[in-house]
Enzyme design. Structure first.
Site, PDB file in Angstrom:
ATOM      1  N   ASP A  24      -3.243 -10.489  -2.497  1.00 39.57           N
ATOM      2  CA  ASP A  24      -3.808  -9.956  -1.254  1.00 39.57           C
ATOM      3  C   ASP A  24      -5.254  -9.538  -1.506  1.00 39.57           C
ATOM      4  OD1 ASP A  24      -2.525  -8.586   1.507  1.00 39.57           O
ATOM      5  OD2 ASP A  24      -4.310  -7.559   0.766  1.00 39.57           O
TER       6      ASP A  24
ATOM      7  N   ASP B  98      -5.129 -12.590   3.258  1.00 39.21           N
ATOM      8  CA  ASP B  98      -6.355 -12.091   3.874  1.00 39.21           C
ATOM      9  C   ASP B  98      -7.586 -12.267   2.992  1.00 39.21           C
ATOM     10  OD1 ASP B  98      -5.121 -10.271   2.201  1.00 39.21           O
ATOM     11  OD2 ASP B  98      -5.205  -8.595   3.600  1.00 39.21           O
TER      12      ASP B  98
ATOM     13  N   HIS C 184      -6.674  -6.921  -0.520  1.00 34.94           N
ATOM     14  CA  HIS C 184      -6.703  -5.480  -0.758  1.00 34.94           C
ATOM     15  C   HIS C 184      -5.835  -5.147  -1.971  1.00 34.94           C
ATOM     16  CE1 HIS C 184      -7.420  -5.952   3.632  1.00 34.94           C
ATOM     17  NE2 HIS C 184      -8.367  -5.082   3.378  1.00 34.94           N
TER      18      HIS C 184
ATOM     19  N   HIS D 263       0.809  -1.227   0.000  1.00 40.33           N
ATOM     20  CA  HIS D 263       0.000   0.000   0.000  1.00 40.33           C
ATOM     21  C   HIS D 263       0.841   1.276   0.000  1.00 40.33           C
ATOM     22  CE1 HIS D 263      -3.712  -2.135   0.342  1.00 40.33           C
ATOM     23  NE2 HIS D 263      -3.475  -2.601   1.550  1.00 40.33           N
TER      24      HIS D 263
END
Length: 313
Positions: free
Chosen positions: A167, A250, A169, A130
């Site tokens: 991931d 995740d 996200h 991120h």
């Protein structure tokens, strides 16, 4: 050749505070998972604190940004500070962040030039995908995998490097850094809508960005279809010299931060598919770096099958 495993005790010293999902126990859960007899063949090394690490970070982050993170780090014994509501800097975070990047550099050296290992898994924190060019966010300080990609091209003379991110996200930071960079291909499967709000299929950069968003509630079949229909064909067409994996776990059904429904075999399958392309295009060169995964039991099991698959090369 064996799989190289890189980690360091200091990763538990990156203290995110009580109740934070990106917590030191994530490292302990993975340590337990990788302590069984199934992993005795792993070649284990400590993530290094390298003399060239800040210069490597400066290939993708401005020096002023790096200096600001260094300046803001608390003194030992002082309370942690928050760079945003989610992203924490403690007295132990600076060394952890440098060693997380250093793990990626060492892994690239091992698989890209030394050819001493078939592939590598970097068990690191803080995670990185991120972190944008000049912005810490989403638990991330430096973009570990972006630094590794640029290092591979600039230092080892590779022409094309691919980053594949599964991931839950979207890897907005990696996309931001490489959005108009045709020598780096970035592909991501992720839940949408979800933090950070980027990752639409229409975001294609210079033709080097492939986003395959998934809907809340999607499980293994939808994930596999996104890989087969979008990610794998575009990745193979790119013909990378090295494949880097942003390995977040995740998207597991047990994870508390999202709503996808993957299970451990889905991560093993995706890993195997990426390795198969690497075998055809990259002399098998794969480096995996840990990103998310916040249910401790699911994280340990998922990392276990991921690493077992890497070891099967």
């Amino acid at each position: 050749m064996t799989t190289l495993h890189l980690t360091h005790a200091c990763f538990v010293d990156h203290d995110t505070g009580p109740g934070h999902p990106e917590r030191p126990d994530r490292m302990r859960a993975i340590d337990r998972a990788l302590s069984s007899d199934a992993f005795t063949a792993l070649d284990r090394e400590e993530a290094p604190l390298r003399d060239d690490v800040e210069a490597a970070i400066a290939r993708v982050h401005p020096q002023a940004y790096i200096d600001n993170i260094k300046r803001l780090r608390p003194e030992p014994g002082a309370p942690e500070i928050r760079l945003d509501p989610d992203t924490v800097l403690s007295s132990g975070s600076w060394e952890a962040a440098l060693r997380a990047v250093g793990a990626g550099l060492r892994a690239v050296d091992a698989v890209a030039s030394e050819r001493s290992h078939a592939n590598a898994f970097c068990q690191v924190r803080p995670c990185g995908h991120h972190a944008e060019t000049a912005k810490a966010m989403g638990f991330c300080l430096f973009n570990n995998i972006a630094v590794a990609a640029r290092y591979a091209i600039d230092t080892h003379g590779l022409d094309r490097v691919a980053v594949v991110d599964f991931d839950v996200h979207h890897g907005n930071g990696t996309q931001d850094i490489f959005y108009d960079t045709p020598d780096v291909f970035f592909a991501s499967t992720h839940q949408m809508p979800l933090y950070p709000g980027t990752g639409a299929a229409s975001e294609t950069g210079a033709g080097n960005i492939c986003n395959a968003p998934l809907a809340p509630g999607d499980g293994g079949p939808a994930f596999a279809e996104a890989f087969k229909a979008r990610v794998l064909p575009e990745l193979e067409a790119f013909r990378p010299d090295l494949i880097l994996i942003s390995a977040g776990f995740d998207a597991h059904a047990a994870d508390p931060l999202a709503n996808l429904c993957l299970q451990e075999p889905d991560f093993a399958w995706a890993t195997g598919e990426l390795m198969a392309i690497a075998a055809r295009t990259s002399n098998g060169r794969v480096v995996s770096m840990l990103e998310g995964g916040y249910d401790l039991e699911a994280l340990g099991k998922s990392v276990g099958v991921h690493v077992e698959t890497l070891m099967g090369a």
